[in-house]
Design a protein around this motif. Sequence first.
Motif, mmCIF file in Angstrom:
data_model
loop_
_atom_site.group_PDB
_atom_site.id
_atom_site.type_symbol
_atom_site.label_atom_id
_atom_site.label_comp_id
_atom_site.label_asym_id
_atom_site.label_seq_id
_atom_site.Cartn_x
_atom_site.Cartn_y
_atom_site.Cartn_z
ATOM 1 N N LEU A 98 43.638 38.827 43.332
ATOM 2 C CA LEU A 98 43.948 37.455 42.957
ATOM 3 C C LEU A 98 43.855 36.527 44.166
ATOM 4 C CD1 LEU A 98 46.789 37.989 40.354
ATOM 5 C CD2 LEU A 98 44.403 37.411 39.959
ATOM 6 N N MET A 101 40.503 35.483 44.666
ATOM 7 C CA MET A 101 39.941 34.581 43.671
ATOM 8 C C MET A 101 40.496 33.169 43.757
ATOM 9 S SD MET A 101 39.202 36.833 40.416
ATOM 10 C CE MET A 101 38.210 38.309 40.586
ATOM 11 N N PRO A 103 40.928 29.516 44.516
ATOM 12 C CA PRO A 103 39.931 28.566 45.011
ATOM 13 C C PRO A 103 40.364 28.041 46.379
ATOM 14 C CG PRO A 103 41.256 27.556 43.306
ATOM 15 C CD PRO A 103 41.709 28.981 43.403
ATOM 16 N N GLU A 105 40.069 25.268 47.492
ATOM 17 C CA GLU A 105 40.630 23.924 47.364
ATOM 18 C C GLU A 105 42.150 23.965 47.407
ATOM 19 O OE1 GLU A 105 38.283 25.142 45.419
ATOM 20 O OE2 GLU A 105 36.620 23.938 46.153
ATOM 21 N N VAL B 228 32.152 41.921 33.570
ATOM 22 C CA VAL B 228 32.417 41.613 34.976
ATOM 23 C C VAL B 228 31.612 40.406 35.418
ATOM 24 C CG1 VAL B 228 32.238 42.470 37.322
ATOM 25 C CG2 VAL B 228 32.942 44.004 35.508
ATOM 26 N N TRP B 232 33.215 36.923 36.737
ATOM 27 C CA TRP B 232 32.928 36.517 38.129
ATOM 28 C C TRP B 232 32.203 35.195 38.180
ATOM 29 C CZ3 TRP B 232 31.849 38.984 43.219
ATOM 30 C CH2 TRP B 232 32.749 40.023 43.502
ATOM 31 N N ILE B 235 34.316 32.190 37.171
ATOM 32 C CA ILE B 235 35.204 31.775 38.256
ATOM 33 C C ILE B 235 34.420 31.028 39.325
ATOM 34 C CG2 ILE B 235 36.657 32.650 40.124
ATOM 35 C CD1 ILE B 235 37.628 34.792 38.166
ATOM 36 N N LYS B 239 34.769 27.021 40.648
ATOM 37 C CA LYS B 239 35.016 26.693 42.052
ATOM 38 C C LYS B 239 33.910 25.855 42.678
ATOM 39 C CE LYS B 239 37.335 31.010 43.472
ATOM 40 N NZ LYS B 239 37.130 32.135 44.410
ATOM 41 N N SER B 260 36.817 20.638 41.844
ATOM 42 C CA SER B 260 36.978 20.953 43.265
ATOM 43 C C SER B 260 36.533 19.775 44.124
ATOM 44 C CB SER B 260 36.221 22.228 43.631
ATOM 45 O OG SER B 260 34.851 22.014 43.554
ATOM 46 N N THR B 284 43.591 26.154 40.135
ATOM 47 C CA THR B 284 43.987 27.508 40.507
ATOM 48 C C THR B 284 44.611 28.242 39.336
ATOM 49 O OG1 THR B 284 44.467 26.679 42.710
ATOM 50 C CG2 THR B 284 45.296 28.859 42.166
ATOM 51 N N ILE B 287 41.946 29.370 37.044
ATOM 52 C CA ILE B 287 41.141 30.468 37.581
ATOM 53 C C ILE B 287 41.923 31.775 37.566
ATOM 54 C CG2 ILE B 287 40.145 31.362 39.728
ATOM 55 C CD1 ILE B 287 39.116 28.530 40.243
ATOM 56 N N LEU B 288 43.198 31.704 37.962
ATOM 57 C CA LEU B 288 43.992 32.940 37.974
ATOM 58 C C LEU B 288 44.174 33.484 36.564
ATOM 59 C CD1 LEU B 288 46.667 32.422 40.765
ATOM 60 C CD2 LEU B 288 44.462 33.571 40.856
ATOM 61 N N ALA B 291 41.028 35.154 35.747
ATOM 62 C CA ALA B 291 40.877 36.387 36.508
ATOM 63 C C ALA B 291 41.703 37.501 35.882
ATOM 64 C CB ALA B 291 41.290 36.161 37.962
ATOM 65 N N LEU B 292 42.926 37.152 35.451
ATOM 66 C CA LEU B 292 43.783 38.158 34.822
ATOM 67 C C LEU B 292 43.164 38.672 33.525
ATOM 68 C CD1 LEU B 292 47.367 36.761 35.461
ATOM 69 C CD2 LEU B 292 46.432 38.946 36.249
#
Lengths: 261, 306
Positions: A98, A101, A103, A105, B228, B232, B235, B239, B260, B284, B287-288, B291-292
């Motif tokens: 995490l 990952m 950003p 920013e 995957v 990826w 994300i 960004k 961003s 963020t 994105i998190l 990602a999870l």
Amino acid sequence: MCVGAAFMVLPFAIVALNAVKSPAEYSAGGPLSLPEGLYLDGLKDFWQRVDFGQKLVNSVLISGSVAAGAVVLSVLNAYAIGIGRIKGRPYVLAFFVLANMLPQEALVYPVYYLSKQVGLYDTRLSVIIVFTVVQAAFGTYLLASVLGSFPREVIEAARIDGANKWQVLWRVVVPVSRPTIGVLLVFFFIWTWNEFLLPLVMLISNDNQTVSVALGVLQGQRLMDATMTNAAALLGVLPAIVFFLLFQRTLTRGIAVGAVK
Amino acid sequence: MLRRVRGGHHPARRDSYAAFLLPGTLAFLAVVILPFAMNTGISFTDWRGVGTPDWTGLDNYRRLAGDAAFWESFRHSVAMVVAMAVLPTFLGLVLAAALFDYIGKHFGSRWAAVLRACFYLPQVLPIAVAGIVWSWILAPENGSLNELLKAVGLGSLQQDWLGDPDLALYGVMAVMVWVQIGFPLVVFMAGLQRVDPGLYEAAELDGAGWWRRFWHITLPQIRPEIYVVLVWCTIAALKVFGAVYVLTKGGPGGATNVPSYFSFQNFFEKTQVGYGSAVSTVLTALILALALIGLRLQTRAEDEDR
């Protein structure tokens, strides 16, 4: 298929074509005409004007230090997670993923502010420190899963022979993991070379800038004429092509490993 | 954990390796966790980067919710996800299958490797350089694309590809597809190495055409890789900064702004640090969460695979 592939490399060809044209030739024939001869003054002028040699040195220094530092950090972390099997390691691992990952920013302003407080602003060291940690997050994730399947007997045997953990790490684990470590070194180097946001914010003086930032800033200011643009593009592309030719195998293998792990 | 570090002489003690985690953990706290926590904290304040921040609670977030420019930047993020994740994944799949199942078999693996390399090359390029190359190619005057259109008699289609508010987003998207496509291609080709060649041979004997083999063999076989890559790339798309900075600086008139770049503008151009922090905190969180979900999907796909 081949048309597609040709389309992918066409931009490189056009850039190479125009980087060796004189301004007169360019304005007479436009971007698509063939050059009449090799005109290298444009490249030379651009090189001197942006002090490109210095930018290359900065990029190599920063990317090289980050690659080495991040590998060391990843190895230490991954040793504890993959071989030491410390408690709660799925969580530790998830934490590193995490963190990788996040950003940039969400880090950039505090990093900018803190580095000013401790006198590291506009130093290459500041960028090296940040990227060493950020890249190590990915390295930890990848190496830990590789080391998770490391043959236990080898480690037990070394321990019985009287090696302590530190010796086992450097004399057994690291040599055996050389292929993965190689992949990580290449990736960290190239990723750091290509980084843009943080170096853009942190490295404001000309003497500290990397290749990517120097070219990006020039482009952003739109100060360049066509000949200079092409010189800039060609000089920016060349290191990437060199990496690519040198490390093609490592890169493709590494991506596959990274994705599937 | 730390108290047990010294008990290193018992190999059976699991936590005795914790000492090796110490440098990494400290570095992480200093470089990632502390700045991240600060960023989140700043997002609840009104701060111009100097002086003491004023605590304003959720004001920045309330302002965000009503800020059309912010929502527009998120709509552009969706466009970036299409350009950097959806299209490259789809094209990468078709190309990887074609390279593996057709070119590799009929022309040899060398050709497949050369073609793969062509597609992958932009991936090693600094985005700043890709930006220089493309903004020159797409330039309104003397740009290669416009010149090319003129040369083949389609001069009427000439455009200011990155300068026209209606076109700029598509221009940036096209460049991002070019940048991104090599990644899924390489991952999928590596994934296809695992596939039992007998499957393709059997399908071919049964008279299955190329599309049917693609649909019934390639796709199911490399499902873990598809997950995957999608996660990826999504994300990465959320960004995206460098490309926007060098190609359009978010313009014209915000037509290509992304979160961003929007936060960057607030940090360093408008010195509205609190507001910029709120933007990057929202980004963020998004994105998190993704990602999870991605990690979940990946483990599930791997479990099903076994």
